[in-house]
Design an enzyme around this catalytic site. Structure first.
Site, PDB file in Angstrom:
ATOM      1  N   ARG A 147       0.805  -1.218   0.000  1.00 26.47           N
ATOM      2  CA  ARG A 147       0.000   0.000   0.000  1.00 26.47           C
ATOM      3  C   ARG A 147       0.838   1.268   0.000  1.00 26.47           C
ATOM      4  NH1 ARG A 147      -5.630  -0.653   3.380  1.00 26.47           N
ATOM      5  NH2 ARG A 147      -6.347  -2.567   2.340  1.00 26.47           N
TER       6      ARG A 147
ATOM      7  N   ASP B  21     -15.206  10.575   9.761  1.00 28.26           N
ATOM      8  CA  ASP B  21     -14.210   9.551   9.454  1.00 28.26           C
ATOM      9  C   ASP B  21     -12.835  10.135   9.748  1.00 28.26           C
ATOM     10  OD1 ASP B  21     -14.329   6.747   7.717  1.00 28.26           O
ATOM     11  OD2 ASP B  21     -12.386   7.735   7.611  1.00 28.26           O
TER      12      ASP B  21
END
Length: 283
Positions: A49, A158
Site C-alpha cells: 500500500r 471519518d
C-alpha cells in the site's frame, strides 16, 4: 513473531528496501494516531500500500520514509499514511436489518419528537465514502419526508480526510447504488449530467467532518442512534472497551448503538437490544 531485522519473505528482493523495524515504526505511528493495531503479518500489506507513495517521493528505502514520518514536517505525511492503510469497504444498506431497526426506532418516537420541534441526532462514526450516512438519511426521509425543515440531522465522520471529501460530494456509480431499495432509489437517487448522485434532500440532512475516534470528541448532546460498524475490529481489546464506554456516554436515554456483524460490545455499560444493536445499560 518475526525477527526484528528480518525482511518479510513477500517483500524480499523487491523494489524498496523494507525491514521489520521499518514496519514497526509505521505500525506504532498508526496505533498512536488511530488506535488501529497491525500485527507483524500485515507487513506485506504495508509494503504494497505504501510502495506507490515511496515512488512518488523518490525514495528507495522504507527507513527514509520513516524518517520523514517522524520528522518535524511529518504530520501531513502521517495523514497520507493513514489514508493508505485504512480500509474503506462499504456499500449502501449494508446489513439491512440495521436499517429496518433504525426505521422502527424512528417510527417508535423519533418522528413524533421531531414533528413537534424535538432535537433528533444520528451519527455515522466511520462513515467511509458516505454509503452509510446517506442510507440513514434515506431511512429518515422515508419516515419523515420534510425532515430537512425540522431539527433532525446526521453527523458523518471519518478519520480519513480524503474519503470525507469524496463522501461529501455524494457521487456514485450505478453499481454502487444497486443495493438501495427500489422505492427509495426512485425518489432519492438522481442522475445529473451522466452522474449518479444523492438527491439534494438526502445530502442536506448529512454533515460530514473529519474525526479521530481515538482523540477528543467535540460534539455536544446525545445521539439517538450511533452507527459504528466494522471499525472496532481494527482495535485491540482495551481500545475497543474505551470506545464502547464513550459511545454509551453519548447515547440519548433511548438511543441505540449499531455495530458490525463480527463485533460484540461486551461491556457493563451497554446491553443487547437486537442483533449487533445495543442500548445503554441504565436506560
Amino acid at each position: 513473531m518475526m525477527d526484528a531485522q528480518a525482511l518479510p519473505a513477500e517483500t524480499a528482493g523487491r523494489e524498496f528496501a523494507f525491514e521489520m523495524r521499518d514496519f514497526r515504526v509505521i505500525a506504532r505511528l498508526l496505533y498512536d494516531t488511530s488506535g488501529i493495531r497491525l500485527s507483524d503479518a500485515k507487513a506485506p500489506l504495508v509494503y504494497s500500500r505504501l510502495g506507490k507513495r515511496l515512488r512518488t517521493l523518490g525514495l528507495s528505502r522504507f527507513s527514509d520514509y520513516c524518517k520523514r514520518l517522524e520528522g518535524p514536517d511529518g504530520e501531513a505525511e502521517r495523514g497520507v499514511l493513514l489514508s493508505a492503510l485504512t480500509t474503506n469497504v462499504t456499500r449502501f444498506f449494508r446489513e439491512p436489518h440495521h436499517f429496518e431497526a433504525l426505521r422502527t426506532q424512528l417510527r417508535s418516537g423519533l418522528v413524533q419528537a421531531a414533528a413537534v420541534g424535538g432535537r433528533v441526532r444520528l451519527w455515522s462514526a466511520g462513515c467511509s465514502l458516505g454509503h452509510e450516512p446517506y442510507s440513514m438519511a434515506m431511512c429518515v426521509l422515508a419516515e419523515l419526508p420534510d425532515a430537512a425543515r425540522l431539527d433532525i440531522r446526521i453527523l458523518a465522520t471519518d478519520i480519513d480526510p480524503m474519503v470525507v471529501q469524496r463522501a461529501r460530494q455524494g457521487i456514485y456509480t450505478r453499481d454502487d447504488v444497486a443495493p438501495v431499495p427500489s422505492d427509495l432509489a426512485g425518489r432519492w437517487v438522481v442522475e445529473e449530467a451522466g452522474q449518479v448522485r444523492m438527491h439534494p434532500a438526502v445530502r442536506e440532512l448529512v454533515s460530514f467532518g473529519e474525526l479521530n475516534l481515538h482523540a477528543d470528541w467535540p460534539m455536544k448532546g446525545g445521539f439517538d442512534a450511533i452507527f459504528c460498524r466494522n471499525v472496532a475490529i481494527y482495535f485491540d481489546e482495551p481500545t475497543q472497551q474505551r470506545l464502547w464506554g464513550r459511545f454509551a456516554q453519548r447515547l440519548a436515554p433511548e438511543g441505540r448503538l449499531y455495530i458490525g456483524h463480527s463485533e460484540r460490545a461486551e461491556t457493563p455499560v451497554l446491553r443487547s437490544d437486537g442483533l449487533t444493536i445495543y442500548r445503554r445499560a441504565d436506560a
